[in-house]
Enzyme design. Structure first.
Site, PDB file in Angstrom:
ATOM      1  N   THR A 169     -84.880 109.691 -28.240  1.00 37.59           N
ATOM      2  CA  THR A 169     -83.778 110.468 -28.784  1.00 37.59           C
ATOM      3  C   THR A 169     -83.790 110.420 -30.299  1.00 37.59           C
ATOM      4  O   THR A 169     -84.183 109.409 -30.870  1.00 37.59           O
ATOM      5  CB  THR A 169     -82.486 109.797 -28.280  1.00 37.59           C
ATOM      6  OG1 THR A 169     -82.456 109.934 -26.874  1.00 37.59           O
ATOM      7  CG2 THR A 169     -81.248 110.370 -28.902  1.00 37.59           C
ATOM      8  N   GLY A 188     -76.940 110.775 -19.952  1.00 35.77           N
ATOM      9  CA  GLY A 188     -77.175 109.467 -20.564  1.00 35.77           C
ATOM     10  C   GLY A 188     -76.098 109.110 -21.578  1.00 35.77           C
ATOM     11  O   GLY A 188     -74.999 109.658 -21.575  1.00 35.77           O
ATOM     12  N   THR A 198     -80.769 104.584 -29.267  1.00 41.26           N
ATOM     13  CA  THR A 198     -81.862 105.190 -28.527  1.00 41.26           C
ATOM     14  C   THR A 198     -82.343 104.183 -27.492  1.00 41.26           C
ATOM     15  O   THR A 198     -82.211 102.977 -27.691  1.00 41.26           O
ATOM     16  CB  THR A 198     -83.014 105.615 -29.484  1.00 41.26           C
ATOM     17  OG1 THR A 198     -84.081 106.163 -28.711  1.00 41.26           O
ATOM     18  CG2 THR A 198     -83.537 104.461 -30.308  1.00 41.26           C
ATOM     19  N   GLY A 236     -80.151 104.861 -21.598  1.00 40.37           N
ATOM     20  CA  GLY A 236     -78.732 105.138 -21.777  1.00 40.37           C
ATOM     21  C   GLY A 236     -77.828 104.334 -20.867  1.00 40.37           C
ATOM     22  O   GLY A 236     -76.718 103.950 -21.255  1.00 40.37           O
TER      23      GLY A 236
HETATM   24  C1  SD4 Z   1     -80.922 108.643 -22.529  1.00 41.83           C
HETATM   25  N1  SD4 Z   1     -80.753 107.395 -24.564  1.00 41.83           N
HETATM   26  O1  SD4 Z   1     -80.800 109.751 -22.054  1.00 41.83           O
HETATM   27  C2  SD4 Z   1     -81.393 108.529 -23.959  1.00 41.83           C
HETATM   28  C3  SD4 Z   1     -82.877 108.464 -23.992  1.00 41.83           C
HETATM   29  C4  SD4 Z   1     -83.433 107.888 -25.238  1.00 41.83           C
HETATM   30  O2  SD4 Z   1     -85.015 106.991 -26.467  1.00 41.83           O
HETATM   31  O3  SD4 Z   1     -82.802 107.586 -26.163  1.00 41.83           O
HETATM   32  N2  SD4 Z   1     -84.621 107.619 -25.355  1.00 41.83           N
HETATM   33  O4  SD4 Z   1     -80.697 107.611 -21.897  1.00 41.83           O
END
Ligand code: SD4
Length: 345
Positions: free
Chosen positions: A205, A235, A256, A259
Protein backbone atom coordinates in the site's frame (compact mmCIF):
# COMPACT_ATOMS: atom_id res chain seq x y z
CA UNK A 1 20.34 20.73 29.73
CA UNK A 2 18.69 19.03 26.82
CA UNK A 3 15.87 21.54 26.85
CA UNK A 4 18.34 24.42 26.85
CA UNK A 5 20.31 22.92 23.99
CA UNK A 6 17.13 22.37 21.97
CA UNK A 7 16.07 25.93 22.66
CA UNK A 8 19.42 27.36 21.60
CA UNK A 9 19.39 25.33 18.42
CA UNK A 10 15.89 26.53 17.64
CA UNK A 11 16.74 30.15 18.38
CA UNK A 12 19.79 30.06 16.15
CA UNK A 13 17.72 28.62 13.37
CA UNK A 14 15.25 31.43 13.91
CA UNK A 15 12.25 29.26 13.11
CA UNK A 16 10.58 27.36 15.89
CA UNK A 17 7.33 26.27 17.40
CA UNK A 18 6.53 25.92 21.09
CA UNK A 19 4.37 23.22 22.57
CA UNK A 20 3.56 21.80 25.96
CA UNK A 21 3.81 18.03 25.99
CA UNK A 22 2.74 15.86 28.91
CA UNK A 23 5.61 13.45 29.60
CA UNK A 24 5.27 10.94 32.43
CA UNK A 25 2.66 13.13 34.09
CA UNK A 26 4.87 16.22 33.99
CA UNK A 27 4.53 19.12 31.63
CA UNK A 28 7.68 19.80 29.68
CA UNK A 29 8.30 22.89 27.66
CA UNK A 30 9.49 21.72 24.29
CA UNK A 31 10.85 24.12 21.75
CA UNK A 32 11.76 22.76 18.41
CA UNK A 33 12.19 23.96 14.87
CA UNK A 34 9.36 22.73 12.68
CA UNK A 35 10.55 21.00 9.52
CA UNK A 36 8.35 22.13 6.63
CA UNK A 37 7.34 21.46 4.03
CA UNK A 38 7.77 17.72 4.31
CA UNK A 39 6.38 14.60 2.68
CA UNK A 40 6.97 10.94 3.53
CA UNK A 41 5.49 7.82 2.03
CA UNK A 42 5.72 4.05 2.19
CA UNK A 43 7.88 1.77 0.02
CA UNK A 44 10.16 2.40 -2.94
CA UNK A 45 7.39 3.83 -5.12
CA UNK A 46 7.14 6.58 -2.51
CA UNK A 47 10.00 8.33 -4.32
CA UNK A 48 7.90 9.09 -7.42
CA UNK A 49 4.85 9.84 -5.32
CA UNK A 50 6.80 12.24 -3.08
CA UNK A 51 8.09 14.12 -6.13
CA UNK A 52 4.51 14.86 -7.25
CA UNK A 53 3.53 15.93 -3.73
CA UNK A 54 6.64 18.10 -3.36
CA UNK A 55 5.76 20.04 -6.53
CA UNK A 56 2.66 21.25 -4.71
CA UNK A 57 4.25 21.76 -1.30
CA UNK A 58 7.17 23.84 -2.54
CA UNK A 59 4.75 26.22 -4.24
CA UNK A 60 2.97 26.83 -0.96
CA UNK A 61 0.14 24.38 -1.72
CA UNK A 62 -1.98 22.63 0.86
CA UNK A 63 -0.82 19.31 2.35
CA UNK A 64 -4.18 17.79 1.43
CA UNK A 65 -3.66 18.57 -2.27
CA UNK A 66 -0.10 17.27 -2.05
CA UNK A 67 -0.98 13.87 -0.59
CA UNK A 68 -3.81 13.37 -3.07
CA UNK A 69 -1.56 14.24 -6.03
CA UNK A 70 1.26 12.11 -4.62
CA UNK A 71 -0.63 8.85 -4.22
CA UNK A 72 -2.35 9.28 -7.59
CA UNK A 73 1.05 8.49 -9.17
CA UNK A 74 1.20 4.80 -8.14
CA UNK A 75 -2.60 4.53 -8.55
CA UNK A 76 -2.19 5.29 -12.26
CA UNK A 77 0.87 3.06 -12.78
CA UNK A 78 -0.18 -0.30 -14.28
CA UNK A 79 3.18 -1.83 -13.34
CA UNK A 80 2.48 -1.45 -9.62
CA UNK A 81 0.30 -4.45 -8.88
CA UNK A 82 -0.76 -3.45 -5.41
CA UNK A 83 -2.45 -0.09 -5.97
CA UNK A 84 -5.08 1.25 -8.39
CA UNK A 85 -4.79 0.33 -12.08
CA UNK A 86 -3.20 -3.10 -12.49
CA UNK A 87 -3.80 -4.07 -8.86
CA UNK A 88 -3.97 -7.82 -8.31
CA UNK A 89 -7.59 -8.93 -8.09
CA UNK A 90 -9.49 -10.80 -5.42
CA UNK A 91 -9.90 -14.55 -5.76
CA UNK A 92 -12.92 -14.05 -8.06
CA UNK A 93 -10.96 -11.81 -10.43
CA UNK A 94 -12.31 -8.42 -9.28
CA UNK A 95 -9.87 -5.55 -8.64
CA UNK A 96 -11.29 -3.85 -5.56
CA UNK A 97 -9.72 -0.72 -4.12
CA UNK A 98 -9.59 0.72 -0.59
CA UNK A 99 -8.53 4.31 0.17
CA UNK A 100 -8.86 7.10 2.69
CA UNK A 101 -7.77 10.68 3.16
CA UNK A 102 -7.71 13.01 6.18
CA UNK A 103 -7.06 16.74 6.46
CA UNK A 104 -5.78 19.19 9.05
CA UNK A 105 -9.29 19.91 10.35
CA UNK A 106 -9.98 16.27 11.21
CA UNK A 107 -12.20 15.77 8.16
CA UNK A 108 -11.97 12.31 6.63
CA UNK A 109 -13.24 10.45 3.59
CA UNK A 110 -12.93 6.83 2.51
CA UNK A 111 -13.99 4.25 -0.05
CA UNK A 112 -13.79 0.49 0.29
CA UNK A 113 -14.23 -2.38 -2.14
CA UNK A 114 -14.49 0.13 -4.99
CA UNK A 115 -14.30 -1.32 -8.51
CA UNK A 116 -13.61 0.22 -11.94
CA UNK A 117 -12.22 3.59 -10.79
CA UNK A 118 -8.45 4.21 -10.92
CA UNK A 119 -8.21 7.09 -8.49
CA UNK A 120 -9.84 5.73 -5.37
CA UNK A 121 -8.11 8.45 -3.32
CA UNK A 122 -9.88 11.20 -5.25
CA UNK A 123 -13.23 9.47 -4.73
CA UNK A 124 -12.40 9.31 -1.00
CA UNK A 125 -11.73 13.05 -1.06
CA UNK A 126 -15.09 13.67 -2.75
CA UNK A 127 -16.80 11.58 -0.06
CA UNK A 128 -15.16 13.86 2.50
CA UNK A 129 -16.02 17.09 0.74
CA UNK A 130 -19.36 16.41 -0.95
CA UNK A 131 -21.24 14.08 1.38
CA UNK A 132 -22.17 14.09 5.06
CA UNK A 133 -20.48 10.67 5.38
CA UNK A 134 -16.98 9.34 5.96
CA UNK A 135 -17.08 6.07 4.00
CA UNK A 136 -18.85 4.63 0.98
CA UNK A 137 -18.38 1.02 -0.10
CA UNK A 138 -18.89 -1.26 -3.09
CA UNK A 139 -21.66 -0.47 -5.55
CA UNK A 140 -22.68 2.68 -3.64
CA UNK A 141 -19.13 4.01 -3.85
CA UNK A 142 -19.02 3.25 -7.58
CA UNK A 143 -22.35 4.99 -8.25
CA UNK A 144 -21.16 8.02 -6.27
CA UNK A 145 -17.87 8.11 -8.20
CA UNK A 146 -19.72 7.97 -11.53
CA UNK A 147 -22.05 10.75 -10.40
CA UNK A 148 -18.95 12.86 -9.71
CA UNK A 149 -17.65 12.33 -13.24
CA UNK A 150 -14.96 9.70 -12.59
CA UNK A 151 -14.45 7.49 -15.68
CA UNK A 152 -15.35 3.79 -15.41
CA UNK A 153 -12.65 1.44 -16.64
CA UNK A 154 -11.31 -2.07 -16.42
CA UNK A 155 -8.53 -2.14 -13.82
CA UNK A 156 -7.44 -5.73 -14.48
CA UNK A 157 -4.35 -5.54 -16.68
CA UNK A 158 -3.17 -8.55 -18.72
CA UNK A 159 -0.24 -9.16 -16.37
CA UNK A 160 -2.42 -9.07 -13.24
CA UNK A 161 -4.94 -11.37 -14.93
CA UNK A 162 -2.11 -13.74 -15.79
CA UNK A 163 -0.88 -13.74 -12.17
CA UNK A 164 -4.43 -14.42 -10.93
CA UNK A 165 -4.90 -17.34 -13.35
CA UNK A 166 -1.56 -18.74 -12.25
CA UNK A 167 -2.66 -18.42 -8.61
CA UNK A 168 -5.96 -20.17 -9.38
CA UNK A 169 -4.04 -23.35 -10.26
CA UNK A 170 -3.31 -23.93 -6.59
CA UNK A 171 -5.24 -21.16 -4.82
CA UNK A 172 -2.57 -21.34 -2.13
CA UNK A 173 -3.06 -18.39 0.20
CA UNK A 174 0.11 -17.32 1.93
CA UNK A 175 0.98 -13.65 2.44
CA UNK A 176 4.41 -12.80 1.05
CA UNK A 177 6.37 -10.28 3.10
CA UNK A 178 7.52 -7.06 1.41
CA UNK A 179 6.27 -8.17 -1.97
CA UNK A 180 6.43 -4.72 -3.52
CA UNK A 181 10.21 -4.64 -3.36
CA UNK A 182 10.26 -7.91 -5.25
CA UNK A 183 7.63 -6.70 -7.72
CA UNK A 184 9.48 -3.54 -8.69
CA UNK A 185 10.07 -3.42 -12.48
CA UNK A 186 13.76 -4.30 -12.10
CA UNK A 187 12.88 -7.58 -10.39
CA UNK A 188 9.69 -8.27 -12.22
CA UNK A 189 10.71 -11.31 -14.23
CA UNK A 190 12.39 -13.12 -11.40
CA UNK A 191 9.45 -12.56 -9.06
CA UNK A 192 7.27 -15.34 -10.29
CA UNK A 193 10.05 -17.89 -10.39
CA UNK A 194 11.45 -16.93 -6.97
CA UNK A 195 8.20 -17.58 -5.15
CA UNK A 196 6.75 -20.73 -3.85
CA UNK A 197 4.48 -21.81 -6.71
CA UNK A 198 1.01 -20.41 -6.17
CA UNK A 199 1.96 -18.09 -3.32
CA UNK A 200 -0.18 -14.99 -3.29
CA UNK A 201 1.20 -11.48 -3.67
CA UNK A 202 -0.05 -9.17 -0.99
CA UNK A 203 1.86 -5.98 -0.50
CA UNK A 204 2.02 -3.04 -0.73
CA UNK A 205 0.00 0.00 0.00
CA UNK A 206 1.03 3.61 -0.34
CA UNK A 207 0.50 5.70 2.76
CA UNK A 208 1.61 9.32 2.52
CA UNK A 209 1.86 12.08 5.15
CA UNK A 210 2.69 15.73 4.50
CA UNK A 211 3.25 19.02 6.29
CA UNK A 212 2.74 22.14 4.20
CA UNK A 213 4.40 25.54 4.49
CA UNK A 214 1.59 26.68 6.80
CA UNK A 215 2.56 23.83 9.13
CA UNK A 216 -0.64 21.84 8.53
CA UNK A 217 -0.76 18.06 8.22
CA UNK A 218 -2.73 15.76 5.94
CA UNK A 219 -2.50 12.11 4.93
CA UNK A 220 -3.65 9.65 2.28
CA UNK A 221 -3.63 5.87 1.99
CA UNK A 222 -4.62 3.78 -1.06
CA UNK A 223 -4.32 0.13 -2.08
CA UNK A 224 -5.81 -2.78 -3.98
CA UNK A 225 -5.45 -4.67 -0.71
CA UNK A 226 -4.32 -8.21 -0.19
CA UNK A 227 -4.09 -10.05 -3.49
CA UNK A 228 -6.54 -12.92 -4.05
CA UNK A 229 -8.49 -11.97 -0.94
CA UNK A 230 -12.10 -13.09 -0.52
CA UNK A 231 -14.52 -10.98 -2.55
CA UNK A 232 -15.83 -8.22 -0.29
CA UNK A 233 -12.82 -8.26 2.02
CA UNK A 234 -11.82 -4.79 3.21
CA UNK A 235 -8.46 -4.16 4.83
CA UNK A 236 -7.11 -1.52 7.16
CA UNK A 237 -6.14 1.01 4.49
CA UNK A 238 -9.52 2.82 4.20
CA UNK A 239 -10.20 2.66 7.95
CA UNK A 240 -9.54 5.95 9.74
CA UNK A 241 -7.42 5.07 12.78
CA UNK A 242 -6.05 1.89 11.20
CA UNK A 243 -4.61 2.72 7.75
CA UNK A 244 -4.32 6.43 8.46
CA UNK A 245 -4.81 8.95 11.23
CA UNK A 246 -4.05 12.67 11.31
CA UNK A 247 -4.30 15.02 14.27
CA UNK A 248 -3.03 18.45 13.33
CA UNK A 249 -2.07 19.23 16.94
CA UNK A 250 0.02 16.09 17.39
CA UNK A 251 1.07 14.35 14.18
CA UNK A 252 0.02 11.69 11.71
CA UNK A 253 0.61 8.02 10.99
CA UNK A 254 -0.03 5.55 8.20
CA UNK A 255 0.33 1.79 7.84
CA UNK A 256 1.19 -0.95 5.41
CA UNK A 257 1.11 -4.71 5.75
CA UNK A 258 -1.50 -7.25 6.71
CA UNK A 259 -4.59 -5.18 7.42
CA UNK A 260 -6.26 -7.72 9.69
CA UNK A 261 -3.38 -7.37 12.17
CA UNK A 262 -3.53 -3.60 12.08
CA UNK A 263 -7.30 -3.35 12.49
CA UNK A 264 -7.06 -5.35 15.71
CA UNK A 265 -4.94 -2.67 17.34
CA UNK A 266 -6.37 0.49 15.62
CA UNK A 267 -2.73 0.99 14.72
CA UNK A 268 -2.37 4.53 13.43
CA UNK A 269 -4.69 6.00 16.04
CA UNK A 270 -2.59 4.22 18.65
CA UNK A 271 0.62 5.64 17.14
CA UNK A 272 -0.75 9.20 17.19
CA UNK A 273 -2.00 8.83 20.77
CA UNK A 274 1.45 7.57 21.82
CA UNK A 275 3.02 10.62 20.19
CA UNK A 276 0.51 12.77 22.09
CA UNK A 277 1.85 11.26 25.29
CA UNK A 278 5.32 12.45 24.32
CA UNK A 279 6.82 9.42 22.59
CA UNK A 280 9.15 9.96 19.65
CA UNK A 281 7.43 8.88 16.39
CA UNK A 282 9.76 5.88 15.99
CA UNK A 283 9.08 4.73 19.52
CA UNK A 284 5.34 5.26 19.04
CA UNK A 285 5.43 3.01 15.95
CA UNK A 286 7.37 0.32 17.84
CA UNK A 287 5.11 0.44 20.89
CA UNK A 288 2.01 0.04 18.70
CA UNK A 289 3.53 -3.03 17.04
CA UNK A 290 4.43 -4.46 20.44
CA UNK A 291 0.75 -4.58 21.35
CA UNK A 292 0.27 -7.11 18.59
CA UNK A 293 3.50 -8.96 19.38
CA UNK A 294 2.51 -9.33 23.02
CA UNK A 295 -0.94 -10.73 22.33
CA UNK A 296 -0.23 -12.82 19.24
CA UNK A 297 3.52 -13.49 18.97
CA UNK A 298 3.33 -16.39 16.51
CA UNK A 299 1.01 -14.50 14.20
CA UNK A 300 3.11 -11.32 14.43
CA UNK A 301 6.22 -13.28 13.49
CA UNK A 302 4.57 -14.66 10.36
CA UNK A 303 3.38 -11.41 8.76
CA UNK A 304 4.54 -7.92 7.87
CA UNK A 305 3.03 -4.81 9.43
CA UNK A 306 4.74 -1.42 9.42
CA UNK A 307 3.96 2.09 10.60
CA UNK A 308 5.28 5.40 9.35
CA UNK A 309 4.69 8.54 11.43
CA UNK A 310 5.55 12.19 11.72
CA UNK A 311 4.93 14.54 14.59
CA UNK A 312 3.80 18.13 14.33
CA UNK A 313 7.43 19.32 14.35
CA UNK A 314 8.33 17.18 11.37
CA UNK A 315 10.20 14.51 13.34
CA UNK A 316 9.85 11.25 11.41
CA UNK A 317 9.71 7.69 12.71
CA UNK A 318 9.00 4.24 11.34
CA UNK A 319 9.01 0.66 12.58
CA UNK A 320 8.09 -2.72 11.10
CA UNK A 321 7.57 -6.24 12.34
CA UNK A 322 9.93 -7.64 9.70
CA UNK A 323 13.03 -6.29 7.99
CA UNK A 324 12.72 -4.68 4.58
CA UNK A 325 10.18 -1.90 5.11
CA UNK A 326 11.32 1.10 3.10
CA UNK A 327 9.94 4.63 3.04
CA UNK A 328 10.73 7.78 1.10
CA UNK A 329 11.49 11.12 2.77
CA UNK A 330 11.44 14.56 1.15
CA UNK A 331 12.26 17.64 3.25
CA UNK A 332 14.16 20.86 2.53
CA UNK A 333 17.32 19.06 3.81
CA UNK A 334 16.63 15.58 2.45
CA UNK A 335 15.83 15.69 -1.26
CA UNK A 336 13.74 12.53 -1.62
CA UNK A 337 15.70 9.68 -0.09
CA UNK A 338 14.74 6.09 0.55
CA UNK A 339 15.18 4.86 4.15
CA UNK A 340 14.75 1.47 5.74
CA UNK A 341 13.00 1.18 9.09
CA UNK A 342 14.11 -0.78 12.10
CA UNK A 343 12.19 -3.96 12.77
CA UNK A 344 11.15 -6.08 15.72
CA UNK A 345 12.29 -9.38 14.14
C1 SD4 B 1 -4.45 -4.48 3.28
N1 SD4 B 1 -2.83 -3.09 4.35
O1 SD4 B 1 -5.34 -4.48 2.46
C2 SD4 B 1 -3.29 -3.54 3.07
C3 SD4 B 1 -2.24 -4.21 2.25
C4 SD4 B 1 -0.90 -3.59 2.37
O2 SD4 B 1 1.29 -3.56 2.15
O3 SD4 B 1 -0.66 -2.63 2.96
N2 SD4 B 1 0.10 -4.12 1.89
O4 SD4 B 1 -4.43 -5.22 4.26
Amino acid sequence: MTHRREFLKATTAGLFGISLLPVRNKLRLKVQRQVKPLVISTWDFGIQANAAAWAILQNGGRALDAVEAGVRVPEADPNIQTIGLGGLPDRDGHVTLDACIMDEHGNAGAVACLEHIVHAISVARKVMEKTPHVMLVGEGALQFALSQGFPKQNLLTPSSEKAWKEWLKTAHYHPVINIENQLSPAHHDSTYSSHHPGDSFNHDTIGMLAIDQQGNLSGACTTSGLAFKMHGRVGDSPIIGAGLFVDNEVGAATATGVGEANMRICGTHTVVELMRQGHHPEEACRLALERLVKKQPDYARSIQLAFLAVDKNGTIGAYALQKGFTYAVYTPDIPNRLMESKSIY
